[in-house]
Design an enzyme around this catalytic site. Sequence first.
Site, mmCIF file in Angstrom:
data_model
loop_
_atom_site.group_PDB
_atom_site.id
_atom_site.type_symbol
_atom_site.label_atom_id
_atom_site.label_comp_id
_atom_site.label_asym_id
_atom_site.label_seq_id
_atom_site.Cartn_x
_atom_site.Cartn_y
_atom_site.Cartn_z
ATOM 1 N N SER A 18 0.829 -1.205 0.000
ATOM 2 C CA SER A 18 0.000 0.000 0.000
ATOM 3 C C SER A 18 0.871 1.265 0.000
ATOM 4 C CB SER A 18 -0.967 -0.043 1.188
ATOM 5 O OG SER A 18 -1.963 0.943 1.083
ATOM 6 N N ASP A 34 -9.696 -4.626 -5.377
ATOM 7 C CA ASP A 34 -9.157 -3.612 -4.465
ATOM 8 C C ASP A 34 -9.988 -2.325 -4.543
ATOM 9 O OD1 ASP A 34 -7.612 -1.697 -3.070
ATOM 10 O OD2 ASP A 34 -5.737 -2.627 -3.698
ATOM 11 N N HIS A 70 -8.150 -4.801 -0.763
ATOM 12 C CA HIS A 70 -6.882 -4.107 -0.543
ATOM 13 C C HIS A 70 -5.927 -4.905 0.335
ATOM 14 C CE1 HIS A 70 -4.320 -0.628 -0.695
ATOM 15 N NE2 HIS A 70 -4.268 -0.518 0.616
#
Length: 276
Positions: free
Chosen positions: A104, A227, A255
Amino acid sequence: MTTSEKLYPVNGVELCAETFGDPADPAVLLIHGGSASMLWWDSGLCRKLADRGLYVIRYDQRDTGRSTSYPIGRPGYSMRDLAADAVGLLDALGIDQAHVVGQSMSGGTALVIGVDHPSRVASLTFVSTSTEADDLPPPSESMPHLDPPDFADPASVEEYVVRSIEAEYLGHFDEAAARDLVRRDMARARDFEASLTNHYAMSFDDPVNGGFGDLTMPVLVVHGGLDPVFPLAHGEAIRDAVPNGRLVVIPDVGHGVPAARWDDLVDAIADHTASR
């Protein structure tokens, strides 16, 4: 602190790290995303990677877990500093080169390491992250707006983070596991409000020596097909931006990679690192 965790002096701060596996095996450095301590790389996932012949390192970045914390809203560092910390931790562990995995927000940290410290990186893996190009799609409309918690009320903080996890994990959400993670994270943090605040207040500086197209090591991109934070086009953009990039899509996840899909992530990383 558990006996397997250790504080390392790095770049004038303390970083808490934990290792799994045989130090003689190739090292893989796991860097989780914004506000996330090393606990977000679950110990079960780390052991699976170690079982595949990797020496696994997870650690608390500044303002997470047991590592150095800063005043709320005033982080004394930038993304380049976090990248320098990762390299400094490798120094402290006596590791010349590692496979680096950035999740991320920390895909940006991994990029800085790869571009500005290439000799220290055997390979890069970007998980659920983005090039941040202006033409990429925004977060999904399914992402809820969550009001900030009352930091004076631990129950409010716990609920806020649990609901955030629920939004990111979609149909794979495990509430009991999420609450356990959040409670452990809150209990071991030097300042959990700083953890939830300061990574988003730091300077997001770019690498000094280029960008995605300047990476010289093998690059893998792992992205959830559903996601909601960075829709799949973000992962495709990284694949297309790097030389000879490879994309592995885990079709039915969001995610975060849930326990039910750890083997997919482990297989992808182990295969990517096996011949490097």
